[in-house]
Design an enzyme around this catalytic site. Structure first.
Site, PDB file in Angstrom:
ATOM      1  N   LYS A 139       0.829  -1.220   0.000  1.00 14.07           N
ATOM      2  CA  LYS A 139       0.000   0.000   0.000  1.00 14.07           C
ATOM      3  C   LYS A 139       0.860   1.266   0.000  1.00 14.07           C
ATOM      4  CE  LYS A 139      -1.853   1.946   3.878  1.00 14.07           C
ATOM      5  NZ  LYS A 139      -1.746   3.402   3.998  1.00 14.07           N
ATOM      6  N   ASN A 140       1.793   1.351   0.941  1.00 18.18           N
ATOM      7  CA  ASN A 140       2.504   2.623   1.086  1.00 18.18           C
ATOM      8  C   ASN A 140       3.522   2.867  -0.026  1.00 18.18           C
ATOM      9  OD1 ASN A 140       0.902   3.333   3.181  1.00 18.18           O
ATOM     10  ND2 ASN A 140       2.338   2.714   4.788  1.00 18.18           N
TER      11      ASN A 140
ATOM     12  N   ARG B 244      -4.315  10.041   3.156  1.00 13.00           N
ATOM     13  CA  ARG B 244      -3.122  10.808   3.484  1.00 13.00           C
ATOM     14  C   ARG B 244      -2.233  11.017   2.260  1.00 13.00           C
ATOM     15  NH1 ARG B 244      -2.685  14.306   7.063  1.00 13.00           N
ATOM     16  NH2 ARG B 244      -0.556  14.939   7.348  1.00 13.00           N
TER      17      ARG B 244
ATOM     18  N   CYS C  95      -5.933   8.398   8.323  1.00 12.29           N
ATOM     19  CA  CYS C  95      -6.313   7.905   9.649  1.00 12.29           C
ATOM     20  C   CYS C  95      -5.938   8.936  10.706  1.00 12.29           C
ATOM     21  CB  CYS C  95      -5.594   6.591   9.960  1.00 12.29           C
ATOM     22  SG  CYS C  95      -6.259   5.172   9.081  1.00 12.29           S
TER      23      CYS C  95
ATOM     24  N   ARG D 116       0.017  14.786  12.409  1.00 10.13           N
ATOM     25  CA  ARG D 116       0.436  14.583  11.028  1.00 10.13           C
ATOM     26  C   ARG D 116       0.793  15.898  10.306  1.00 10.13           C
ATOM     27  NH1 ARG D 116      -2.376   9.228   8.650  1.00 10.13           N
ATOM     28  NH2 ARG D 116      -0.217   8.874   8.132  1.00 10.13           N
TER      29      ARG D 116
ATOM     30  N   ASP E  86       3.130   0.709  12.296  1.00 13.19           N
ATOM     31  CA  ASP E  86       1.926   0.139  11.685  1.00 13.19           C
ATOM     32  C   ASP E  86       1.677  -1.309  12.108  1.00 13.19           C
ATOM     33  OD1 ASP E  86       1.475   2.548  10.476  1.00 13.19           O
ATOM     34  OD2 ASP E  86       2.366   1.983   8.560  1.00 13.19           O
TER      35      ASP E  86
ATOM     36  N   ARG F  73      -9.257   0.273   3.360  1.00 15.90           N
ATOM     37  CA  ARG F  73      -8.304   1.226   2.776  1.00 15.90           C
ATOM     38  C   ARG F  73      -6.963   0.572   2.475  1.00 15.90           C
ATOM     39  NH1 ARG F  73      -7.812   6.427   6.249  1.00 15.90           N
ATOM     40  NH2 ARG F  73      -6.038   6.458   4.880  1.00 15.90           N
TER      41      ARG F  73
HETATM   42  N1  EPU Z   1       6.328  14.441  10.800  1.00 17.38           N
HETATM   43  C1  EPU Z   1       6.627  15.757  11.061  1.00 17.38           C
HETATM   44  N2  EPU Z   1       6.642  16.615  10.004  1.00 17.38           N
HETATM   45  C2  EPU Z   1       6.410  16.213   8.725  1.00 17.38           C
HETATM   46  C3  EPU Z   1       6.117  14.858   8.470  1.00 17.38           C
HETATM   47  C4  EPU Z   1       6.086  13.982   9.531  1.00 17.38           C
HETATM   48  O1  EPU Z   1       6.833  16.149  12.198  1.00 17.38           O
HETATM   49  O2  EPU Z   1       6.457  17.041   7.823  1.00 17.38           O
HETATM   50  C5  EPU Z   1       6.315  13.493  11.922  1.00 17.38           C
HETATM   51  C6  EPU Z   1       4.973  12.815  12.110  1.00 17.38           C
HETATM   52  O3  EPU Z   1       4.114  13.588  12.936  1.00 17.38           O
HETATM   53  C7  EPU Z   1       5.360  11.502  12.726  1.00 17.38           C
HETATM   54  C8  EPU Z   1       6.721  11.200  12.085  1.00 17.38           C
HETATM   55  O4  EPU Z   1       7.193  12.446  11.588  1.00 17.38           O
HETATM   56  O5  EPU Z   1       5.534  11.660  14.097  1.00 17.38           O
HETATM   57  C9  EPU Z   1       6.714  10.209  10.964  1.00 17.38           C
HETATM   58  O6  EPU Z   1       5.755  10.592   9.973  1.00 17.38           O
HETATM   59  P1  EPU Z   1       5.908  10.169   8.445  1.00 17.38           P
HETATM   60  O7  EPU Z   1       5.976  11.401   7.632  1.00 17.38           O
HETATM   61  O8  EPU Z   1       7.006   9.175   8.343  1.00 17.38           O
HETATM   62  O9  EPU Z   1       4.524   9.462   8.192  1.00 17.38           O
HETATM   63  P2  EPU Z   1       3.594   9.558   6.911  1.00 17.38           P
HETATM   64  O10 EPU Z   1       4.403   9.710   5.690  1.00 17.38           O
HETATM   65  O11 EPU Z   1       2.495  10.532   7.153  1.00 17.38           O
HETATM   66  C10 EPU Z   1       3.644   7.001   6.444  1.00 17.38           C
HETATM   67  C11 EPU Z   1       2.618   5.935   6.253  1.00 17.38           C
HETATM   68  C12 EPU Z   1       1.991   5.602   7.588  1.00 17.38           C
HETATM   69  C13 EPU Z   1       3.066   5.163   8.571  1.00 17.38           C
HETATM   70  C14 EPU Z   1       4.158   6.231   8.663  1.00 17.38           C
HETATM   71  C15 EPU Z   1       5.342   5.816   9.513  1.00 17.38           C
HETATM   72  C16 EPU Z   1       1.856   6.412   4.036  1.00 17.38           C
HETATM   73  C17 EPU Z   1       0.777   6.902   3.154  1.00 17.38           C
HETATM   74  N3  EPU Z   1       1.608   6.424   5.330  1.00 17.38           N
HETATM   75  O12 EPU Z   1       2.940   8.123   6.947  1.00 17.38           O
HETATM   76  O13 EPU Z   1       1.142   4.498   7.337  1.00 17.38           O
HETATM   77  O14 EPU Z   1       2.511   4.973   9.847  1.00 17.38           O
HETATM   78  O15 EPU Z   1       4.655   6.539   7.346  1.00 17.38           O
HETATM   79  O16 EPU Z   1       5.916   4.656   9.007  1.00 17.38           O
HETATM   80  O17 EPU Z   1       2.913   5.992   3.566  1.00 17.38           O
HETATM   81  C18 EPU Z   1      -0.689   3.095   7.608  1.00 17.38           C
HETATM   82  O18 EPU Z   1      -0.321   2.515   6.588  1.00 17.38           O
HETATM   83  O19 EPU Z   1      -1.601   2.662   8.362  1.00 17.38           O
HETATM   84  C19 EPU Z   1      -0.049   4.360   7.978  1.00 17.38           C
HETATM   85  C20 EPU Z   1      -0.548   5.209   8.859  1.00 17.38           C
END
Ligand code: EPU
Length: 419
Positions: A22-23, A93, A117, A122, A305, A397
């Protein structure tokens, strides 16, 4: 209203085929916007996050064809610049990847704030840091993010926080920048490498994906090609934990065992037998489950996750276990639902304490979010009696045919629609 109904307990046994990640795919599909020519993307999972991205691509004028159940042919050659509205972005997202793709191709992107979610604040400040380092000006206007510049110029960016989304988004935009971009303190998840491999197969010049430093040498254009998405690390982990929790014997096929090591090693510590082969793992759960501690970390650490699913297994262990959540500050909604099934579980700050030895009894519960929903299914498989799970949409999802896959392993599980 849709519900998942499980009559437990059961012992899972047999083979399950893991779908495309997915990701990875939710970043690869928006990145096709940058490509002039036809992109053939294989091993695409049939999940609602993919459907929602395809809807955005169609809205933008892309040609989207599905020659078979797992393959997409996407041609964005004739797409013209446009804004991506809230009605389309709030469902997931990953809609934020259209920012990097539109900025890369047209140096101008307006995308409504993404949904997803509710597991934490975020923020997207690190995505913005990445775009600004390439010379873009980023503004927030009426719920939209607007990024633009006259030309993107390769640069040096050091991320203050390891972020999957910011790493991928900056990498996508940098592909069509002038000169070299050096990205430091980047995320190293398998899907980062997969997106880089996809972009390289379309003509990009990215090196270092999977390490702390990614280098992107800008090219003038990306052209079409074929690419197969990697297997889903978290779907595989979910079935591995389900096999362990039901004291089952399950062969999890079409995986990359290296990507699962963070999960396999933890299961082994808990006295679960995990045998690795080239592209499958066999998980056998017999004997006493040992208690353990887990701290969620960016890859190669234990994935956030997999946190809720692991908490279910811990509830069956001998003794007290602990999960320290370091990524998402609101990933604890599942705790109340597990209590309804009889689990002795508490949260203090970002630490979850789980007393083992629970005798789970079926009850009506909610999914709360995607991974919590997967954990509720595992709990329902273990619990005696009937468990009904609301908010099935979260699970749909990110998990392809999850009901059918569990049923094929011997679970008494079905989806019902109530009007
Ligand atoms: N963060 C910041 N600033 C940013 C971006 C992130 O402070 O600009 C913080 C977040 O608040 C969090 C940490 O950095 O504490 C990590 O966030 P990340 O950006 O890595 O997460 P994401 O890209 O929003 C993806 C996956 C998530 C998964 C996370 C961590 C996707 C679409 N989503 O989210 O997947 O939990 O990486 O591995 O790739 C899921 O699949 O259920 C899911 C939530």
């Amino acid at each position: 209203m849709k519900k998942i109904v499980i009559n437990g307990p059961c012992r899972l046994e047999g083979e399950v085929e893991i779908s495309g990640g997915k990701n990875a795919v939710v970043a690869i599909l928006p990145a096709t916007v940058m490509v002039r020519g036809k992109c053939v993307v294989e091993n695409v999972p049939n999940i609602s996050d993919v459907e929602n991205i395809l809807e955005i691509l169609r809205y933008m004028g892309a040609s989207v064809k599905k020659p078979d159940a797992k393959t997409l042919e996407i041609d964005c050659t004739d797409v013209t610049p446009c804004d991506v509205p809230y009605e389309l972005t709030h469902r997931l997202r990953a809609s934020y990847y259209f920012l990097g793709a539109l900025l890369g191709r047209w140096k101008d992107a307006t995308v409504a704030m993404p949904g997803g979610c509710s597991i934490g604040l975020r923020p997207i400040d690190q995505h913005i840091k990445g775009f600004e380092s390439l010379g873009a000006k980023v503004q927030f206007e009426r719920g939209n993010v607007h990024a633009s510049c006259t030309s993107l110029v390769g640069s040096h960016v050091y991320f203050d926080q390891v972020s999957v989304g910011a790493t991928i988004n900056t990498m996508i935009a940098a592909c069509l920048a002038n000169g070299m971009t050096i990205m430091e303190n980047v995320a190293k998840e398998p899907h980062i490498v997969d997106v880089a491999n996809f972009l390289n197969s379309m003509g990009a010049n990215i090196s270092g994906a999977g390490t702390d430093v990614i280098k992107v040498r800008g090219v003038t254009e990306l052209c079409g090609g074929s690419y197969a998405v990697i297997p889903d690390q978290i779907e595989a982990g979910t079935f591995m934990v389900a096999a362990a929790a039901t004291r089952g014997d399950v062969t999890v096929k079409n995986v990359i065992p290296k990507h699962l090591e963070c999960i396999s090693r933890k299961l082994t510590e808990m006295n679960i037998k995990v045998v690795e082969f080239d592209d499958y793992v066999r998980v056998i759960g017999s004997g006493l489950i040992e208690s353990t501690t887990v701290k969620t970390m960016p890859y190669p650490g234990f994935p956030t996750d997999m946190h809720p699913q692991m908490a279910v297994l811990m509830a069956l262990a001998d003794g007290t276990s602990r999960v320290t959540e370091t990524i998402w500050e609101s990933r604890f909604k599942y705790v109340d639902e597990l209590r309804k099934l009889g689990v002795n579980i508490s949260v203090s700050g970002n630490v979850v304490m789980i007393e083992g030895g629970a005798q789970l009894l079926g009850a009506p519960i909610r999914s709360c979010d995607l991974r919590a929903g997967a954990a509720m299914i595992i709990a329902g498989l273990v619990a005696s009696g009937t468990t009904s799970i609301e908010e099935v949409e979260y699970i749909e999802r990110g998990y392809e045919n999850i009901i059918e896959k569990f049923r094929a392993l011997g679970a008494n599980i079905l989806k019902v629609e109530e009007y």
